[in-house]
Design an enzyme around this catalytic site. Structure first.
Site, PDB file in Angstrom:
ATOM      1  N   LYS A   1      42.522  48.975  43.732  1.00 22.58           N
ATOM      2  CA  LYS A   1      41.362  48.184  44.159  1.00 22.58           C
ATOM      3  C   LYS A   1      41.574  47.671  45.588  1.00 22.58           C
ATOM      4  O   LYS A   1      40.714  47.793  46.437  1.00 22.58           O
ATOM      5  CB  LYS A   1      41.190  47.022  43.170  1.00 22.58           C
TER       6      LYS A   1
ATOM      7  N   GLU B   1      53.706  48.744  44.988  1.00 21.31           N
ATOM      8  CA  GLU B   1      54.146  49.869  44.149  1.00 21.31           C
ATOM      9  C   GLU B   1      53.296  51.108  44.428  1.00 21.31           C
ATOM     10  O   GLU B   1      53.800  52.209  44.638  1.00 21.31           O
ATOM     11  CB  GLU B   1      54.030  49.503  42.661  1.00 21.31           C
TER      12      GLU B   1
ATOM     13  N   GLY C   1      40.665  44.085  37.741  1.00 20.50           N
ATOM     14  CA  GLY C   1      41.524  45.252  37.530  1.00 20.50           C
ATOM     15  C   GLY C   1      41.622  45.662  36.067  1.00 20.50           C
ATOM     16  O   GLY C   1      41.419  46.821  35.708  1.00 20.50           O
ATOM     17  N   ARG C   2      41.904  44.687  35.201  1.00 19.56           N
ATOM     18  CA  ARG C   2      42.107  45.037  33.780  1.00 19.56           C
ATOM     19  C   ARG C   2      40.790  45.323  33.066  1.00 19.56           C
ATOM     20  O   ARG C   2      40.791  45.667  31.879  1.00 19.56           O
ATOM     21  CB  ARG C   2      42.900  43.938  33.085  1.00 19.56           C
TER      22      ARG C   2
ATOM     23  N   GLU D   1      47.048  38.927  30.381  1.00 22.25           N
ATOM     24  CA  GLU D   1      46.746  38.572  31.768  1.00 22.25           C
ATOM     25  C   GLU D   1      45.494  37.694  31.807  1.00 22.25           C
ATOM     26  O   GLU D   1      45.344  36.841  32.677  1.00 22.25           O
ATOM     27  CB  GLU D   1      46.538  39.842  32.590  1.00 22.25           C
TER      28      GLU D   1
ATOM     29  N   HIS E   1      58.676  51.427   9.502  1.00 21.87           N
ATOM     30  CA  HIS E   1      60.100  51.719   9.290  1.00 21.87           C
ATOM     31  C   HIS E   1      60.983  50.904  10.216  1.00 21.87           C
ATOM     32  O   HIS E   1      62.152  51.211  10.384  1.00 21.87           O
ATOM     33  CB  HIS E   1      60.349  53.220   9.461  1.00 21.87           C
TER      34      HIS E   1
ATOM     35  N   LYS F   1      53.120  39.829  43.511  1.00 23.52           N
ATOM     36  CA  LYS F   1      52.894  40.763  44.617  1.00 23.52           C
ATOM     37  C   LYS F   1      53.532  40.272  45.917  1.00 23.52           C
ATOM     38  O   LYS F   1      53.839  41.068  46.784  1.00 23.52           O
ATOM     39  CB  LYS F   1      51.398  40.997  44.821  1.00 23.52           C
TER      40      LYS F   1
END
Ligand code: G6Q
Length: 537
Positions: A207, A213, A268-269, A354, A385, A505
């Site tokens: 965005k 990263e 973003g999410r 978030e 399990h 960030k």
């Protein structure tokens, strides 16, 4: 109404009610109401939502819904859908719902109808996706694209990965998809290890187009591609961007024609139905992608219009508050009994944690109550399990969401029957358990009886759908998005900012120069200094 949640009449009524029913067993609730299993369900949009196995009565539901109403849920919901700037800390509208609104609808931000903009981008994405899928788009050396690598992180990664995995059945298997997010070079190196640059397309999804990263991975991918292709003009044929930051994208060398835009009113999410879904659209094709958007929109409409008592995200949201704030639950588990949904819990972790991991209210006061719960999960039956033990017999209360589908996408008898039998059996065992008498009747040694008793009274919801179609995935995603909104409204917090992520960030930016320049004086605390020194050596 008091603005402090815990002083409100609704809250106090719930506190009183909690004391009354805290120790009531789910089994007792079922014994008292033979129809409970049918009654406490919602069947809409092809979703069978069973919330009968919860530690609630009709009164609990009424009180929780009253609380939600008193906290202004209906008005706030309307404000979100109409494009009001409800994300007050960032002064933004919150309109992921506009991303899947039909072409002829009108949703205005600052007086401007954003729906035509949304559809313009969708059409552009569809044209591009079709060209990649039919081989018309040629790389720098004239070859068609065989590999698509999405580079992004957080909201620019988790949605695309989850959707790709979830809808793998519908993907074009002649294309290879990879997703790179971590700044750890191994992520990119492994993603590219067997690929050739002349048949690879990179989608740089960011965005802001400034995220460390993503930018680091994008630059390394660019170097990798140019090393093979030898000419900087190759970038335009092998890199496209999904971003709101045209200036930075162009600096990277990406052709402005190949920028797929979105807007500051998409968090973003909440962006997997924005152009961030480009890799999804290439993978499953525009028609399936539109089916997914339809599913999202159908759930948006359900949330917007269905009365609160029958509204799936509302019920999910109030149950979240019930367990978190009254029973003191720390975590919520999500177990999809559908292998393709293996990344769904990770996706939900970002969406929920978030959004709801906030300790101040919209007014800036510290909350005196718990907010966001910890989400986690794995596909069934694998979890059975391993960690299910703690849910069945541990000391913690962990509400569970089971998600299952009637029809498998891979009909391999008898797998599906076994899978769904397990899902249904787990919900039953969690709720009803096994008493001392029942264990004794099985002839178990007296000493072993306490170890084999299951108290039950462990709450769960079951979401049962027909099959994992793009449309149903869309419904599930929007269902959780809106349940987050409901909880945010009740807690009076902002589910749409992410100051903790913003902090992350910038933090590393201070230390990077100190790692690069070994002579640079460092002045952190003694632990941080020692760690930096250790790395420098
Ligand atoms: C999501 C967050 C965060 C964001 C990433 C990537 O709501 O804001 O996860 O999506 O930090 O940001 P960019 O898309 O700007 O690279």
């Amino acid at each position: 109404m008091s603005t402090v949640l815990t002083n409100s009449e609704g809250w106090k009524a719930l506190e009183k009610h909690f004391v009354e029913i805290e120790h009531t067993h789910i089994k007792t609730l079922f014994e008292k109401d033979k129809n409970r299993g049918q009654r406490l369900t919602v069947k809409d949009l092809g979703i069978y939502f069973d919330f009968s196995k919860h530690r609630i009565t009709d009164e609990t539901l009424d009180l929780l819904i009253n609380l939600a109403r008193d906290r202004g849920l209906e008005a706030k919901r309307a404000a979100m859908f109409s494009g009001e700037k409800i994300n007050i800390t960032e002064n933004r509208a919150v309109l992921h719902t506009a991303l899947r609104a039909p072409k002829d609808s009108s949703i205005k931000v600052d007086g401007h109808n954003v729906v035509p903009d949304v559809h313009e981008v969708l059409d552009k994405m569809a044209g591009f996706a079709a060209k990649i899928r039919n081989g018309e788009w040629k790389g720098f050396t004239g070859k068609s694209i065989k590999n698509v690598v999405n580079i992004g992180i957080g909201g620019s990664d988790l949605g695309p990965v989850m959707a790709y995995e979830a809808l793998k059945h519908y993907t074009d298997r002649s294309l290879t998809f990879r997703f790179v997010s971590n700044v750890d070079g191994s992520d990119l190196a492994e993603a590219l290890i067997d690929l050739r640059a002349d048949e690879t397309l990179f989608i740089i999804s960011s965005k802001t187009f400034t995220t460390l990263e993503t930018m680091t991975n994008a630059q390394s991918a660019r170097s990798w591609a140019l090393k093979q292709l030898g000419n900087p003009s190759a970038v335009a044929r092998h890199f496209v961007a999904v971003s709101t930051n045209e200036k930075e994208v162009m600096k990277f060398g990406i052709d402005p024609q190949n920028i797929f835009g979105f807007w500051d009113w998409v968090g973003g999410r909440y962006s997997m139905s924005a152009a961030i879904g480009l890799s999804t659209m290439i993978a499953i094709g525009p028609d399936h992608y539109h089916e997914m958007l339809n599913g999202l929109h159908e759930m948006d409409e359900h949330f917007r219009t269905v009365p609160l008592h029958k509204n799936i995200p509302v019920i999910m949201g109030i149950l979240g508050v019930w367990y978190n704030n009254f029973f003191g639950a720390q975590t919520q588990a999500v177990f999809p009994y559908e292998n393709y949904l293996k990344r769904f819990p990770a996706y939900l972790q970002q969406l929920t944690m978030e959004s709801l991991g906030k300790h101040v209210t919209l007014g800036g006061e510290k909350t005196n109550y718990q907010t966001g719960i910890i989400y986690w999960g794995e596909p069934g039956t694998n979890g059975q399990h391993s960690f299910y033990q703690l849910i069945h017999q541990g000391t913690k209360i962990i509400p569970v969401d089971f998600i299952g589908f009637k029809k498998s996408l891979n009909t391999l008898t008898p797998h599906q029957d076994y899978l769904i039998a397990n899902m249904i059996a787990q919900g039953e065992a969690l709720a009803f358990g096994k008493t001392t008498e029942e264990v004794r009747k099985e002839g178990v040694d007296e000493q072993l009886i306490p170890h084999k008793v299951f108290e039950g009274n462990r709450p769960s919801s079951t979401f049962f759908l027909d099959t994992l179609s793009p449309e149903n995935l869309g419904k599930l995603v929007a269902m959780y998005e809106h349940s987050v909104f409901v909880q945010g409204v009740i807690w009076g917090i902002n589910p749409f900012d992410q100051m903790g992520v913003e902090l992350g960030k910038v933090l590393a930016q201070n230390i990077i120069p100190e790692l690069l320049d070994k002579q640079k004086p460092i002045a952190h605390d003694s632990s941080t200094n020692a760690l930096i020194e250790f790395y420098r050596q």
